[in-house]
Structures are given as structure tokens and as C-alpha cells.
Design a protein around this motif. Structure first.
Motif, short mmCIF file in Angstrom:
data_model
loop_
_atom_site.label_atom_id
_atom_site.label_comp_id
_atom_site.label_asym_id
_atom_site.label_seq_id
_atom_site.Cartn_x
_atom_site.Cartn_y
_atom_site.Cartn_z
N VAL A 141 0.84 -1.19 0.00
CA VAL A 141 0.00 0.00 0.00
C VAL A 141 0.89 1.25 0.00
O VAL A 141 2.02 1.19 -0.46
N LYS A 142 0.38 2.37 0.49
CA LYS A 142 1.10 3.64 0.35
C LYS A 142 1.25 4.31 1.72
O LYS A 142 0.35 4.99 2.19
N HIS A 143 2.41 4.08 2.34
CA HIS A 143 2.66 4.68 3.65
C HIS A 143 4.15 4.54 3.94
O HIS A 143 4.59 3.54 4.53
N PRO A 144 4.98 5.51 3.56
CA PRO A 144 6.43 5.38 3.71
C PRO A 144 6.83 5.08 5.16
O PRO A 144 6.42 5.79 6.09
N SER A 145 7.61 4.02 5.33
CA SER A 145 8.01 3.63 6.68
C SER A 145 9.39 2.96 6.69
O SER A 145 9.71 2.22 7.61
N LYS A 159 -12.53 -18.32 7.32
CA LYS A 159 -12.97 -16.94 7.25
C LYS A 159 -11.79 -16.02 6.97
O LYS A 159 -10.64 -16.42 7.12
N VAL A 160 -12.12 -14.80 6.56
CA VAL A 160 -11.09 -13.82 6.21
C VAL A 160 -11.22 -12.59 7.10
O VAL A 160 -12.31 -12.03 7.27
N ILE A 161 -10.11 -12.20 7.69
CA ILE A 161 -9.98 -10.91 8.36
C ILE A 161 -8.96 -10.11 7.55
O ILE A 161 -7.88 -10.61 7.24
N SER A 162 -9.31 -8.89 7.19
CA SER A 162 -8.37 -8.09 6.42
C SER A 162 -8.15 -6.75 7.10
O SER A 162 -8.99 -6.26 7.86
N PHE A 163 -7.00 -6.16 6.84
CA PHE A 163 -6.55 -4.97 7.56
C PHE A 163 -5.79 -4.07 6.60
O PHE A 163 -4.89 -4.53 5.89
N THR A 164 -6.13 -2.78 6.61
CA THR A 164 -5.47 -1.85 5.70
C THR A 164 -4.03 -1.55 6.09
O THR A 164 -3.24 -1.12 5.26
N GLY A 165 -3.66 -1.76 7.38
CA GLY A 165 -2.46 -1.11 7.87
C GLY A 165 -2.69 0.39 7.78
O GLY A 165 -3.83 0.86 7.87
N ASP A 166 -1.64 1.16 7.64
CA ASP A 166 -1.77 2.60 7.38
C ASP A 166 -1.53 2.85 5.91
O ASP A 166 -0.54 2.36 5.34
N THR A 167 -2.40 3.62 5.29
CA THR A 167 -2.26 3.88 3.86
C THR A 167 -3.24 4.95 3.39
O THR A 167 -4.30 5.13 4.00
N THR A 193 -8.37 14.45 2.74
CA THR A 193 -7.73 13.39 1.98
C THR A 193 -6.22 13.57 2.02
O THR A 193 -5.70 14.63 1.68
N MET A 194 -5.54 12.52 2.45
CA MET A 194 -4.08 12.54 2.55
C MET A 194 -3.51 11.42 1.69
O MET A 194 -4.18 10.40 1.49
N PRO A 195 -2.29 11.56 1.18
CA PRO A 195 -1.72 10.49 0.36
C PRO A 195 -1.32 9.25 1.15
O PRO A 195 -1.16 8.18 0.58
N ILE A 196 -1.16 9.40 2.49
CA ILE A 196 -0.63 8.26 3.27
C ILE A 196 -1.58 7.81 4.39
O ILE A 196 -1.22 6.95 5.19
N HIS A 197 -2.78 8.39 4.45
CA HIS A 197 -3.78 7.96 5.44
C HIS A 197 -5.17 8.01 4.81
O HIS A 197 -5.43 8.82 3.91
N LEU A 198 -6.06 7.17 5.32
CA LEU A 198 -7.44 7.15 4.85
C LEU A 198 -8.31 8.11 5.66
O LEU A 198 -8.03 8.40 6.82
N ASP A 199 -9.38 8.56 5.01
CA ASP A 199 -10.37 9.40 5.68
C ASP A 199 -11.74 8.78 5.50
O ASP A 199 -11.99 8.01 4.56
N TYR A 200 -12.67 9.12 6.39
CA TYR A 200 -13.99 8.51 6.40
C TYR A 200 -14.72 8.72 5.08
O TYR A 200 -15.34 7.78 4.54
N GLN A 201 -14.66 9.91 4.53
CA GLN A 201 -15.43 10.17 3.31
C GLN A 201 -14.91 9.34 2.13
O GLN A 201 -15.70 8.87 1.31
N THR A 202 -13.61 9.14 2.06
CA THR A 202 -13.07 8.29 0.99
C THR A 202 -13.48 6.83 1.19
O THR A 202 -13.87 6.14 0.24
#
Length: 247
Positions: A141-145, A159-167, A193-202
Motif C-alpha cells: 500500500v502507500k505509507h512510507p516507513s 474466514k477472512v480478516i483483512s486490515f489496511t495497515g496505514d495507507t 484526503t491525505m496520500p498516506i492515510h485514509l479518511d472517512y469520506q473516501t
């Protein structure tokens, strides 16, 4: 299968929440998804024994997501007296980053004799890896670290559990989330809207495309926490430290 939110906060202590860590108890395995610096504190509060943890899946190498590992190490050696292996999966370079961190915090911690094996495994992009009957597939994903950051798709007990991490938003999140029993999504901002974090509206604009059965919002900053009253409760669960979900 049960998921417990050990910590759902950001890196800045917003809302007095502990840093990111989730504990999943399933038939074949008990594991952590991320291990922020406050994870051992959260585990103690919730009565989760560190010795119960078989595996730790790390999304990316920021301290609020992997910085708790040295405390798991010293607890295992000096308090819990661990004897069975602990497996840590993460991005390329995770073992070296762990050793650097552990040595900075507790000199000789990474080299001292211990009664258990600490095993590191590096992810390969979109390549499934199975440990203790849990299959993880990492998606970059997109989160420089300082190393590739990943969203994780974990399959266990059918079953599947999925996680965005930070991105920030990336299209691959639709592949990560599709059909998941639970999609854990970072939601740092409400409408910025940020390039490296998600926001609720997106997230909400892409809700149908994600295709998960349930969505859990986590890693919320102060601006997002101030807008919780606007979250669509028919679509989203909002993470709280100590929350448990049966899957």
C-alpha cells in the motif's frame, strides 16, 4: 473465532487510546495483528497472556505498529518464561529493525540467551504464507516507513480478516477487503484526503466496492474522533480499546 481490540489509537494518543494491536483467537492459533508500543500494557489490562500468542503479523515498520515487540521479548524472557517459538512476520528488514530497536531500548536484549526461538519471516508481495494454519497475503500500500508497507488479508477457520495497515487510498484495498468477514480500516481523518492515510469520506465513497461483510474503523485521529456522530452505524463499527467481536 474472536477478535479483541488491544489498541486502536493513532501514533499521537488521540482519544487516550492505545496504539494499534488486535488479538485474534481461533481454533488453530492465537495471533496478533500489529504490536504497537503500548501492546503489552493493553494485553495486561485485558488479561491476554503473552504466552498464548503464536504469531505476530506486522503491517509496517512504524513504532505505533511494531514498537511493542521488544517488550514482548523481555516479558517472554523475564516474566512469562516462554519456551515455545514466537513467529513474527513483517516487511523486508523487519529482523534488523527489531534488533536495532530492542538494542536501543535494552542493550543486549536481542543477543541474550533465551529459552525460546524468535523467528522472523519476511513477506513477499501478494504471496500467501501459512503459519499455524493461518494464511496471510500481503498487498503493498502507500505509507512510507523505511520498508514496504502492507495491507494484510488473513484466512483462518474458513474466514477472512483483512486490515489496511496505514495507507492512503489505493485500489488494491478492494482486493484486500472483498468478501472479508471483517475489514479493519484505518480512518485517520474525517474529510481531509491525505496520500498516506485514509479518511472517512473516501472509505464511505468506496464502501460498496470494498465488499466486506463488516467494516471496523480504527486508528482515528482527533479530527475523526470529533466527527464520530456522523458515522453511518448501519455500515460501520467504530473500534474501542477492549472491544471484542465474534467472527
Amino acid at each position: 473465532m474472536q477478535l479483541t481490540v488491544i489498541g486502536c489509537g493513532d501514533a499521537f494518543g488521540a482519544g487516550s487510546r492505545l496504539q494499534t494491536s488486535f488479538c485474534v483467537r481461533s481454533g488453530p492459533s492465537t495471533f496478533l495483528i500489529d504490536c504497537g508500543a503500548t501492546s503489552l500494557i493493553g494485553m495486561r489490562r485485558l488479561g491476554i497472556s503473552p504466552n498464548d500468542i503464536d504469531t505476530v503479523f506486522i503491517s509496517h515498520l512504524h513504532g505505533d505498529h511494531f514498537g511493542g515487540l521488544p517488550w514482548l521479548l523481555i516479558d517472554a524472557k523475564y516474566v512469562s518464561n516462554r519456551t515455545r517459538p514466537l513467529v513474527v512476520l513483517g516487511p523486508k528488514g523487519i529482523e534488523a529493525r527489531f534488533n536495532t530497536l530492542a538494542e536501543a531500548l535494552y542493550p543486549n536484549a536481542s543477543t541474550a540467551e533465551r529459552g525460546f526461538d524468535l523467528i522472523f519471516v519476511e513477506y513477499e508481495e501478494q504471496t500467501p504464507f501459512t503459519v499455524e494454519d493461518v494464511t496471510v497475503t500481503p498487498f503493498e500500500v502507500k505509507h512510507p516507513s523505511g520498508a514496504p508497507p502492507y495491507a494484510l488479508r488473513l484466512e483462518v477457520d474458513g474466514k477472512v480478516i483483512s486490515f489496511t495497515g496505514d495507507t492512503g487510498w489505493v485500489e488494491v484495498l478492494c482486493d484486500v477487503a472483498r468478501g472479508a468477514e471483517l475489514f479493519i480500516s484505518e480512518c485517520f481523518q474525517y474529510d481531509v484526503t491525505m496520500p498516506i492515510h485514509l479518511d472517512y469520506q473516501t472509505i464511505d465513497a468506496n464502501y460498496e466496492r470494498l465488499g466486506a461483510k463488516r467494516v471496523l474503523l480504527t486508528h482515528m485521529g482527533d479530527a475523526m474522533l470529533a466527527e464520530l456522530g456522523k458515522v453511518d452505524a448501519a455500515r460501520y463499527l467504530v473500534a474501542e480499546d477492549g472491544m471484542t467481536l465474534d467472527l
